[in-house]
Structures are given as structure tokens and as C-alpha cells.
Scaffold this active site. Structure first.
Site, mmCIF file in Angstrom:
data_model
loop_
_atom_site.group_PDB
_atom_site.id
_atom_site.type_symbol
_atom_site.label_atom_id
_atom_site.label_comp_id
_atom_site.label_asym_id
_atom_site.label_seq_id
_atom_site.Cartn_x
_atom_site.Cartn_y
_atom_site.Cartn_z
ATOM 1 N N HIS A 202 -17.810 -38.782 4.698
ATOM 2 C CA HIS A 202 -16.384 -39.097 4.506
ATOM 3 C C HIS A 202 -16.192 -40.574 4.176
ATOM 4 O O HIS A 202 -16.983 -41.421 4.588
ATOM 5 C CB HIS A 202 -15.517 -38.646 5.695
ATOM 6 C CG HIS A 202 -15.647 -39.446 6.947
ATOM 7 N ND1 HIS A 202 -15.413 -38.918 8.196
ATOM 8 C CD2 HIS A 202 -15.971 -40.740 7.173
ATOM 9 C CE1 HIS A 202 -15.580 -39.850 9.119
ATOM 10 N NE2 HIS A 202 -15.920 -40.959 8.528
ATOM 11 N N ASN B 273 -21.107 -37.646 7.698
ATOM 12 C CA ASN B 273 -20.853 -36.445 6.882
ATOM 13 C C ASN B 273 -20.368 -36.783 5.468
ATOM 14 O O ASN B 273 -19.926 -35.915 4.729
ATOM 15 C CB ASN B 273 -19.830 -35.527 7.577
ATOM 16 C CG ASN B 273 -18.450 -36.165 7.703
ATOM 17 O OD1 ASN B 273 -18.248 -37.310 7.286
ATOM 18 N ND2 ASN B 273 -17.494 -35.440 8.266
ATOM 19 N N GLU C 182 -12.420 -36.011 4.720
ATOM 20 C CA GLU C 182 -13.527 -35.220 5.237
ATOM 21 C C GLU C 182 -14.041 -34.270 4.152
ATOM 22 O O GLU C 182 -13.381 -34.064 3.124
ATOM 23 C CB GLU C 182 -13.038 -34.396 6.442
ATOM 24 C CG GLU C 182 -12.495 -35.246 7.610
ATOM 25 C CD GLU C 182 -13.601 -35.873 8.466
ATOM 26 O OE1 GLU C 182 -14.671 -36.233 7.928
ATOM 27 O OE2 GLU C 182 -13.379 -36.019 9.671
ATOM 28 N N ASP D 195 -6.698 -46.050 6.973
ATOM 29 C CA ASP D 195 -6.272 -44.894 7.769
ATOM 30 C C ASP D 195 -5.775 -45.325 9.143
ATOM 31 O O ASP D 195 -5.930 -46.483 9.546
ATOM 32 C CB ASP D 195 -7.419 -43.866 7.908
ATOM 33 C CG ASP D 195 -8.760 -44.521 8.189
ATOM 34 O OD1 ASP D 195 -8.769 -45.648 8.715
ATOM 35 O OD2 ASP D 195 -9.798 -43.905 7.880
HETATM 36 P P1 PGA Z 1 -18.519 -46.366 11.549
HETATM 37 O O1 PGA Z 1 -17.615 -45.319 10.833
HETATM 38 O O2 PGA Z 1 -18.304 -47.657 10.853
HETATM 39 O O3 PGA Z 1 -18.027 -46.420 12.975
HETATM 40 O O4 PGA Z 1 -19.936 -45.902 11.436
HETATM 41 C C1 PGA Z 1 -17.616 -45.272 9.446
HETATM 42 C C2 PGA Z 1 -16.756 -44.139 8.984
HETATM 43 O O5 PGA Z 1 -16.643 -43.143 9.704
HETATM 44 O O6 PGA Z 1 -16.213 -44.250 7.880
#
Ligand code: PGA
Length: 236
Positions: free
Chosen positions: A130, A128, A135, A67
Site C-alpha cells: 500500500h 502489502n 490497500e 492520510d
Molecule cells: P511504516 O509504514 O513507515 O510504519 O513502515 C509505511 C506504510 O504503511 O506506508
């Protein structure tokens, strides 16, 4: 779905790094799907140290990032282009023209297909649920597209990467979809720390796709390894 639990993030990341390096040593034209965020930083550090020590050859490896923020210059220090360059690409002998990011106009899923499919997809997981920026509410058949970030993702990312300035966090991103991710031959998901405990508990209990918990899509993939530290899962 196989769970591998380690005492700490370093040991867990070493295990993940060995998976990446074994792949590249067996196939110098491997296609990697890469993630950003705080979770894979230790993995990328280990891959950079390996390059200094063992000169693993990345020159023909291709990478496809999950992304990128929308509406942020790729030169911005908060962009995922910058992140990847800073944490990995500038420290190994990868050919920059072999590193790809989704954008509004590059028909990313076709681009991946034209290059063969992704051999190994690295993922983090949001609190959450994702994966990528898919999302809650994401469609199981989603491909790469422009997405709205949820309030919770914006808040988490503001804390981690934008000095707690919510107004500075882009509200949209271009993300590979759930279907795009599921087309990878092998998937490794990393999750470290107690903030991921709830998400990992839910993932363990997943038996079918729940759009409110997008990572549950992985239940249906034939080759998924979930690599966690003990804080992310005190029960296993
Ligand atoms: P993070 O994010 O590695 O900063 O915890 C993971 C994500 O949101 O996929």
C-alpha cells in the site's frame, strides 16, 4: 523509477532530506506531500536539526498529509495530526494554517488543486504494497476517500503504534487516492529494513499497474526515486 540504495537508514534519510531542503531553498512556497509511519521519522529528525542549524525558512511552505485515521480525535496521540506536530511541525517555523490533512468534508483533491499541485510527495510503503492507505484492490483512478484498512495493516500498526492492541487501531482512514498521489510532480518513496524486502522486490519487477500491489502504479510516473537501505534490498 530510480532506485538509490544506502548502507543504512540515516544515510538514506539524509539523501531524502537534501531533496526536500533543495526544493524549499529554490522555492520557499513549495508544496510538500507528507507521510507518517515509522519510516519518515529519521527524515523529519534531520529536517528539524537542519532548522536549528540553518534556519531553513518553512513559513510559506504548504504541506498535505497523505492520510488520517477515521474516527480518532485529532488530539489523540495516535492521530497523524499529533504525529506530524510531534515529529516536525512543532520544531520548524511552519505556519500551522499551511498544514493540511484529508478529512471527510474538505474536498482534499480540490484543495490541493487550488493550491497548485504537490511539488514533492514523500511516501512509505506497506508490507502489502500500500501507499498512503491505498490497500490492495485500490482503483488506479482513486481520489481521496474513506477506506477500510486491511487486517495486515491493522496488525502491523497495532504492533508499531498501539502497544499491540488490535482493538485500539481504527479500522478506517481517509486517504489520498492513487490518482491523487500520481499528480505530484516528483515522488520519493522510502523503505527501510528487511520487512520491506518483499515489497521492494515486487516494486522492482513492476512493469504495469497491478491493483493487488498498489505501489506498482508508480511505474507510470515520470519522476520517482525509491530510497532504500540495504536490508530492504539485498540484491541491488
Ligand atoms: P511504516 O509504514 O513507515 O510504519 O513502515 C509505511 C506504510 O504503511 O506506508
Amino acid at each position: 523509477m530510480e532506485f538509490k540504495k544506502f548502507d543504512n537508514e540515516i544515510d538514506a534519510s539524509k539523501f531524502a532530506a537534501d531533496i526536500v531542503l533543495d526544493l524549499i531553498k529554490n522555492n520557499n512556497k513549495a508544496k510538500l506531500g507528507l507521510a507518517t509511519g515509522s519510516t519518515p521519522i529519521t527524515l523529519y529528525d534531520i529536517l528539524c536539526s537542519d532548522y536549528i542549524k540553518n534556519k531553513t525558512n518553512w513559513s510559506e511552505v504548504k504541506t498535505f498529509n497523505l492520510d488520517e485515521y477515521y474516527g480518532l480525535s485529532i488530539e489523540s496521540k495516535a492521530s497523524y495530526h499529533y504525529f506530524m506536530n510531534h515529529h516536525l511541525f512543532s520544531k520548524i517555523n511552519i505556519n500551522k494554517s499551511n498544514t493540511y490533512f484529508p478529512s471527510e468534508n474538505n474536498n482534499y483533491d480540490n484543495l490541493i488543486k487550488q493550491n497548485g499541485s504537490i511539488d514533492l510527495q514523500i511516501l512509505g510503503i506497506g508490507t502489502n504494497g500500500h501507499i498512503g492507505f491505498n490497500e490492495p484492490g485500490s482503483d488506479i483512478n482513486s481520489l481521496t476517500r474513506l477506506v477500510d484498512l486491511t487486517k495486515s495493516t491493522i496488525e502491523v500498526n497495532a504492533k508499531k503504534f498501539f502497544n499491540n492492541d488490535i482493538s485500539a487501531v481504527p479500522k478506517k482512514a481517509i486517504s489520498m487516492g492513487l490518482k491523487s498521489i500520481m499528480q505530484a510532480k516528483k515522488i520519493v518513496l522510502l523503505a527501510f529494513g528487511s520487512s520491506k524486502y518483499d515489497a521492494i522486490s515486487k516494486l522492482k519487477k513492476s512493469t504495469k499497474f497491478d491493483p493487488n500491489f498498489p505501489a506498482s502504479v508508480l511505474f507510470d510516473h515520470p519522476d520517482v526515486t525509491i530510497i532504500i537501505d540495504k536490508e530492504a534490498d539485498i540484491d541491488l
